[in-house]
Write a protein that holds these residues in place. Structure first.
Motif, PDB file in Angstrom:
ATOM      1  N   ALA A  24       0.844  -1.112   0.020  1.00 17.26           N
ATOM      2  CA  ALA A  24      -0.065   0.131   0.101  1.00 17.26           C
ATOM      3  C   ALA A  24       0.912   1.212  -0.098  1.00 17.26           C
ATOM      4  O   ALA A  24       1.929   1.372   0.851  1.00 17.26           O
ATOM      5  N   LYS A  25       0.402   2.167  -0.647  1.00 10.80           N
ATOM      6  CA  LYS A  25       1.311   3.443  -0.805  1.00 10.80           C
ATOM      7  C   LYS A  25       0.409   4.435   0.253  1.00 10.80           C
ATOM      8  O   LYS A  25      -0.717   4.437   0.353  1.00 10.80           O
ATOM      9  N   SER A  26       1.293   5.765   0.466  1.00 12.92           N
ATOM     10  CA  SER A  26       0.285   6.334   1.352  1.00 12.92           C
ATOM     11  C   SER A  26      -0.212   7.477   0.592  1.00 12.92           C
ATOM     12  O   SER A  26      -0.210   7.499  -0.750  1.00 12.92           O
ATOM     13  N   ASP A  27      -1.308   8.181   1.421  1.00 14.97           N
ATOM     14  CA  ASP A  27      -2.281   8.925   0.518  1.00 14.97           C
ATOM     15  C   ASP A  27      -1.343   9.920  -0.249  1.00 14.97           C
ATOM     16  O   ASP A  27      -1.635  10.542  -1.045  1.00 14.97           O
ATOM     17  N   ALA A  28      -0.368  10.604   0.359  1.00 16.93           N
ATOM     18  CA  ALA A  28       0.467  11.704  -0.466  1.00 16.93           C
ATOM     19  C   ALA A  28       1.324  10.882  -1.587  1.00 16.93           C
ATOM     20  O   ALA A  28       1.203  11.579  -2.490  1.00 16.93           O
ATOM     21  N   HIS A  29       1.536   9.927  -1.685  1.00 15.71           N
ATOM     22  CA  HIS A  29       2.009   9.050  -2.716  1.00 15.71           C
ATOM     23  C   HIS A  29       1.112   8.914  -3.976  1.00 15.71           C
ATOM     24  O   HIS A  29       1.483   9.393  -4.861  1.00 15.71           O
ATOM     25  N   ASN A  30      -0.035   8.633  -3.440  1.00 12.68           N
ATOM     26  CA  ASN A  30      -1.031   8.330  -4.561  1.00 12.68           C
ATOM     27  C   ASN A  30      -1.422   9.818  -5.071  1.00 12.68           C
ATOM     28  O   ASN A  30      -1.505   9.977  -6.213  1.00 12.68           O
ATOM     29  N   LEU A  31      -1.415  10.872  -4.290  1.00 10.56           N
ATOM     30  CA  LEU A  31      -1.755  12.127  -4.622  1.00 10.56           C
ATOM     31  C   LEU A  31      -0.737  12.874  -5.591  1.00 10.56           C
ATOM     32  O   LEU A  31      -1.044  13.246  -6.904  1.00 10.56           O
ATOM     33  N   TRP A  32       0.526  12.719  -5.393  1.00  7.28           N
ATOM     34  CA  TRP A  32       1.551  12.810  -6.056  1.00  7.28           C
ATOM     35  C   TRP A  32       1.709  12.294  -7.372  1.00  7.28           C
ATOM     36  O   TRP A  32       1.975  12.963  -8.620  1.00  7.28           O
ATOM     37  N   GLU A  33       1.067  10.965  -7.580  1.00  9.60           N
ATOM     38  CA  GLU A  33       1.135  10.176  -8.691  1.00  9.60           C
ATOM     39  C   GLU A  33       0.013  10.816  -9.588  1.00  9.60           C
ATOM     40  O   GLU A  33       0.131  10.816 -10.901  1.00  9.60           O
ATOM     41  N   ARG A  34      -1.144  11.222  -8.981  1.00 10.51           N
ATOM     42  CA  ARG A  34      -2.022  11.589  -9.887  1.00 10.51           C
ATOM     43  C   ARG A  34      -1.928  13.059 -10.297  1.00 10.51           C
ATOM     44  O   ARG A  34      -2.220  13.424 -11.546  1.00 10.51           O
ATOM     45  N   LEU A  35      -1.156  13.817  -9.603  1.00 10.38           N
ATOM     46  CA  LEU A  35      -0.706  15.254 -10.178  1.00 10.38           C
ATOM     47  C   LEU A  35       0.342  15.125 -11.139  1.00 10.38           C
ATOM     48  O   LEU A  35       0.208  15.787 -12.030  1.00 10.38           O
ATOM     49  N   LYS A  36       1.249  14.071 -10.914  1.00 11.50           N
ATOM     50  CA  LYS A  36       2.191  13.955 -12.026  1.00 11.50           C
ATOM     51  C   LYS A  36       1.468  13.442 -13.450  1.00 11.50           C
ATOM     52  O   LYS A  36       1.878  13.784 -14.596  1.00 11.50           O
ATOM     53  N   LYS A  37       0.659  12.733 -13.144  1.00  7.40           N
ATOM     54  CA  LYS A  37      -0.233  12.243 -14.715  1.00  7.40           C
ATOM     55  C   LYS A  37      -0.908  13.257 -15.108  1.00  7.40           C
ATOM     56  O   LYS A  37      -1.069  13.256 -16.259  1.00  7.40           O
ATOM     57  N   GLU A  39      -0.595  16.628 -14.824  1.00  3.81           N
ATOM     58  CA  GLU A  39       0.312  17.830 -14.383  1.00  3.81           C
ATOM     59  C   GLU A  39      -0.237  18.924 -15.540  1.00  3.81           C
ATOM     60  O   GLU A  39      -0.541  20.215 -14.839  1.00  3.81           O
ATOM     61  N   THR A  40      -0.363  18.821 -16.901  1.00  2.00           N
ATOM     62  CA  THR A  40      -0.640  19.898 -17.596  1.00  2.00           C
ATOM     63  C   THR A  40      -2.164  20.612 -17.359  1.00  2.00           C
ATOM     64  O   THR A  40      -2.338  21.592 -17.215  1.00  2.00           O
ATOM     65  N   SER A  41      -3.107  19.460 -16.933  1.00  2.00           N
ATOM     66  CA  SER A  41      -4.399  20.020 -16.541  1.00  2.00           C
ATOM     67  C   SER A  41      -4.404  20.919 -15.364  1.00  2.00           C
ATOM     68  O   SER A  41      -5.159  21.716 -14.854  1.00  2.00           O
ATOM     69  N   VAL A  42      -3.886  20.248 -14.335  1.00  2.00           N
ATOM     70  CA  VAL A  42      -3.748  20.829 -13.035  1.00  2.00           C
ATOM     71  C   VAL A  42      -2.993  22.423 -13.135  1.00  2.00           C
ATOM     72  O   VAL A  42      -3.496  23.359 -12.865  1.00  2.00           O
ATOM     73  N   LEU A  43      -1.850  22.319 -13.901  1.00  2.00           N
ATOM     74  CA  LEU A  43      -1.067  23.684 -14.035  1.00  2.00           C
ATOM     75  C   LEU A  43      -1.991  24.778 -14.880  1.00  2.00           C
ATOM     76  O   LEU A  43      -1.939  25.913 -14.431  1.00  2.00           O
ATOM     77  N   LEU A  44      -2.685  24.196 -15.679  1.00  2.00           N
ATOM     78  CA  LEU A  44      -3.451  25.009 -16.605  1.00  2.00           C
ATOM     79  C   LEU A  44      -4.644  25.674 -15.717  1.00  2.00           C
ATOM     80  O   LEU A  44      -4.999  26.699 -15.784  1.00  2.00           O
ATOM     81  N   PHE A  45      -5.359  24.725 -14.818  1.00  2.00           N
ATOM     82  CA  PHE A  45      -6.432  25.243 -13.982  1.00  2.00           C
ATOM     83  C   PHE A  45      -5.731  26.322 -12.799  1.00  2.00           C
ATOM     84  O   PHE A  45      -6.614  27.083 -12.629  1.00  2.00           O
TER      85      PHE A  45
END
Length: 54
Positions: A24-37, A39-45
């Motif tokens: 199991a990965k930590s919540d922080a690790h899972n969030l980081w992976e989603r943000l990395k995946k 990234e373009t959409s998050v930064l544009l928003f």
């Protein structure tokens, strides 16, 4: 920006022998992976709050 966050995360412990599945990965690790995946959409928003989800 997001790449720097990976250095701050703790390492995922190795799987003990004899156990199945992934560790199991930590919540922080899972969030980081989603943000990395997405990234373009998050930064544009972050730049333009009028961006809508497609």
């Amino acid at each position: 920006m997001i790449a720097r966050g990976g250095k701050e995360l703790p390492e995922i412990p190795p799987k003990p022998k004899g156990q199945r599945g992934k560790m199991a990965k930590s919540d922080a690790h899972n969030l980081w992976e989603r943000l990395k995946k997405y990234e373009t959409s998050v930064l544009l928003f972050a730049k333009d709050s009028y961006v809508q989800d497609s």
